[in-house]
Scaffold this active site. Structure first.
Site, short mmCIF file in Angstrom:
data_model
loop_
_atom_site.label_atom_id
_atom_site.label_comp_id
_atom_site.label_asym_id
_atom_site.label_seq_id
_atom_site.Cartn_x
_atom_site.Cartn_y
_atom_site.Cartn_z
CG PHE A 1 -1.54 1.20 1.68
CD1 PHE A 1 -2.16 2.06 0.77
CD2 PHE A 1 -1.53 1.55 3.03
CE1 PHE A 1 -2.73 3.26 1.21
CE2 PHE A 1 -2.11 2.72 3.47
CZ PHE A 1 -2.69 3.58 2.56
CG ASP B 1 6.60 -6.43 -2.14
OD1 ASP B 1 6.11 -7.49 -1.74
OD2 ASP B 1 6.25 -5.32 -1.72
CB THR C 1 9.90 -9.58 7.91
OG1 THR C 1 9.54 -10.81 7.28
CG2 THR C 1 9.81 -8.46 6.90
CE1 TYR D 1 4.11 -4.04 11.58
CE2 TYR D 1 3.19 -2.78 13.39
CZ TYR D 1 3.59 -2.86 12.08
OH TYR D 1 3.49 -1.76 11.25
P1 NAD Z 1 1.53 -3.60 3.16
O1 NAD Z 1 1.32 -4.91 3.80
O2 NAD Z 1 0.56 -3.11 2.14
O3 NAD Z 1 2.98 -3.52 2.52
C1 NAD Z 1 4.10 -4.24 2.99
C2 NAD Z 1 4.83 -4.79 1.77
O4 NAD Z 1 5.99 -5.50 2.23
C3 NAD Z 1 4.00 -5.78 0.97
O5 NAD Z 1 4.06 -5.47 -0.41
C4 NAD Z 1 4.63 -7.13 1.28
O6 NAD Z 1 4.46 -8.06 0.23
C5 NAD Z 1 6.08 -6.73 1.52
N1 NAD Z 1 6.82 -7.68 2.36
C6 NAD Z 1 6.43 -8.21 3.54
N2 NAD Z 1 7.39 -9.02 4.01
C7 NAD Z 1 8.41 -8.99 3.11
C8 NAD Z 1 9.66 -9.62 3.04
N3 NAD Z 1 10.09 -10.46 4.00
N4 NAD Z 1 10.45 -9.39 1.96
C9 NAD Z 1 10.04 -8.53 0.98
N5 NAD Z 1 8.85 -7.92 0.99
C10 NAD Z 1 8.05 -8.15 2.06
O7 NAD Z 1 1.63 -2.53 4.37
P2 NAD Z 1 1.78 -0.94 4.33
O8 NAD Z 1 0.63 -0.38 5.05
O9 NAD Z 1 2.09 -0.46 2.97
O10 NAD Z 1 3.05 -0.75 5.29
C11 NAD Z 1 4.34 -0.48 4.76
C12 NAD Z 1 5.30 -0.26 5.93
O11 NAD Z 1 4.88 0.86 6.72
C13 NAD Z 1 5.42 -1.45 6.87
O12 NAD Z 1 6.77 -1.60 7.26
C14 NAD Z 1 4.57 -1.05 8.04
O13 NAD Z 1 5.02 -1.66 9.23
C15 NAD Z 1 4.77 0.46 8.06
N6 NAD Z 1 3.62 1.12 8.72
C16 NAD Z 1 2.43 1.25 8.06
C17 NAD Z 1 1.35 1.85 8.70
C18 NAD Z 1 0.03 2.05 8.02
O14 NAD Z 1 -0.91 2.54 8.66
N7 NAD Z 1 -0.14 1.76 6.75
C19 NAD Z 1 1.49 2.30 10.03
C20 NAD Z 1 2.70 2.12 10.66
C21 NAD Z 1 3.77 1.55 10.00
#
Ligand code: NAD
Ligand code: UDP
Length: 325
Positions: free
Chosen positions: A12, A32, A91, A144
């Site tokens: 996302f 990814d 991860t 997490y």
């Molecule tokens: P998301 O799940 O949509 O995106 C995470 C991406 O990482 C996915 O495309 C997934 O396939 C990839 N991924 C997961 N494990 C992996 C691995 N071992 N190797 C390679 N790729 C891997 O989530 P998001 O909301 O886009 O979040 C992105 C980042 O921002 C994350 O690190 C999350 O912890 C952080 N974050 C997001 C939010 C939020 O509200 N969206 C809040 C706090 C932190």
């Protein structure tokens, strides 16, 4: 190959970040493993010759060249990160070590997508960066929360021990187009339920609060942080300080969609934080950053996105349904 490396670029936030960097005429390498991301998110970017996609798991070392690194790879919704908690911890930890080793070798800036979850169920409200948090280290969310906390530790130790130019951003709940409809996070759940006129699933009594940031505002904060001088490490909170209860959010989504859905109440997941609101004074001082998108407006854009997605042939095919089904 070189350019800006975005791990988790198929997710996302990552896909919006890749898009934004391409708009600045940067070369982008998206890494990814598509465990929670979607090819749909990056498909339009593949036509751009400045965009390269590498299917790779960041728990394995990264052998490539890059000018800057954004580390976003990690499942982010409680539903997803609790499916395989050991892998979530790996991860966070092995992924952090691998991007930090790469940044160390290449002598480039590396930004960690950390989270408001490092504050756990906070006793200080709103949360400033110098609050150390209240996290259950053995609970269902710990893979997490503690994983992200340890990743921060690794980032700051690589800065102190090896002089790696690190940046740590603590992201608060962010929403917008390209969230996965089955992601389990509250905004996606409520909108999809409302668009189907299904009941809205409130966990607990719905009095717990969150503060929701629109994705474009968040991306602005990440890019702004990366642009700071090498000795600016953070951590910096990026989020929208307007706080709302989960119940109020459910009512707002019903109003904006015009759905006939009713609120229904379900057990509260363990260790669910009761309140969350960022203190963003540091982001404002350091980056002149503050969010500009109001919740109603951002939700309306997100509802439009999900409406289009749920009707699309591509989505119906992915769900095993015919377009008319
Ligand atoms: P998301 O799940 O949509 O995106 C995470 C991406 O990482 C996915 O495309 C997934 O396939 C990839 N991924 C997961 N494990 C992996 C691995 N071992 N190797 C390679 N790729 C891997 O989530 P998001 O909301 O886009 O979040 C992105 C980042 O921002 C994350 O690190 C999350 O912890 C952080 N974050 C997001 C939010 C939020 O509200 N969206 C809040 C706090 C932190
Ligand atoms: N939540 C809810 N119904 C849902 C999904 C989530 O009431 O269908 C609640 C959840 O219990 C939490 C809040 O909404 O209190 C935010 O949950 P989310 O998973 O989006 O993010 P996080 O808990 O990580 O902030």
């Amino acid at each position: 190959m070189s350019g800006v490396l975005v791990t988790g670029g198929g997710g996302f936030l990552g896909s919006h970040l890749c898009e934004r960097l391409l708009q600045e005429n940067k070369d982008v390498i998206c890494v990814d493993n598509f465990s929670t991301g979607s090819a749909r998110n990056v498909a339009p970017l593949l036509e751009n010759p400045s965009f390269r996609l590498l299917q790779h798991d960041i728990t394995m070392p990264l052998h490539l060249e890059a000018d800057e690194i954004y580390n976003l790879a990690c499942p982010a919704s409680p539903k997803h990160y609790q499916i395989n908690p050991v892998l979530t911890t790996k991860t966070n930890i092995l992924g952090a070590i691998n991007v930090l080793d790469l940044a160390h070798r290449l002598k480039v800036k590396v930004l960690q997508a950390s989270t408001s979850e490092v504050y756990g169920d906070p006793h200080t409200h709103p949360q400033p960066e110098n609050y150390w948090g209240n996290v259950n280290p053995i609970g269902a969310r710990a893979c997490y929360d503690e994983g992200k906390r340890c990743a921060e530790t690794l980032f700051f130790d690589y800065a102190r021990q090896y002089d790696v130019p690190i940046k740590v951003v603590r992201i608060f709940n962010t929403y917008g187009p390209r969230m996965q409809p089955d992601d389990g996070r509250v905004v996606a759940n409520f909108i999809v339920q409302a668009l189907r006129n299904q009941n809205i699933t409130i966990y607990g009594d719905g009095r717990q609060t969150r503060s929701f940031c629109y994705v474009d505002d968040l991306i602005e904060g990440l890019v702004g942080m990366m642009a700071t001088p090498a000795d600016v490490h953070g951590p910096v909170n990026i989020g929208n300080p307007v706080e709302i209860s989960v119940r109020e959010l459910g009512e707002l989504v019903i109003e904006l969609t015009g759905a006939s859905s009713k609120l229904t109440f379900h057990p509260l997941p363990t260790d669910d934080p009761r309140q969350r609101r960022p203190d963003i004074s540091r982001a404002y001082e350091l980056l002149s950053w503050s969010p500009s998108m109001a919740l109603r407006e951002g939700l309306a854009k997100t509802i439009d996105y999900f409406e289009g997605l749920l009707k699309s042939d591509q989505y119906q095919v992915l769900r095993g349904l015919s377009p008319a089904g």
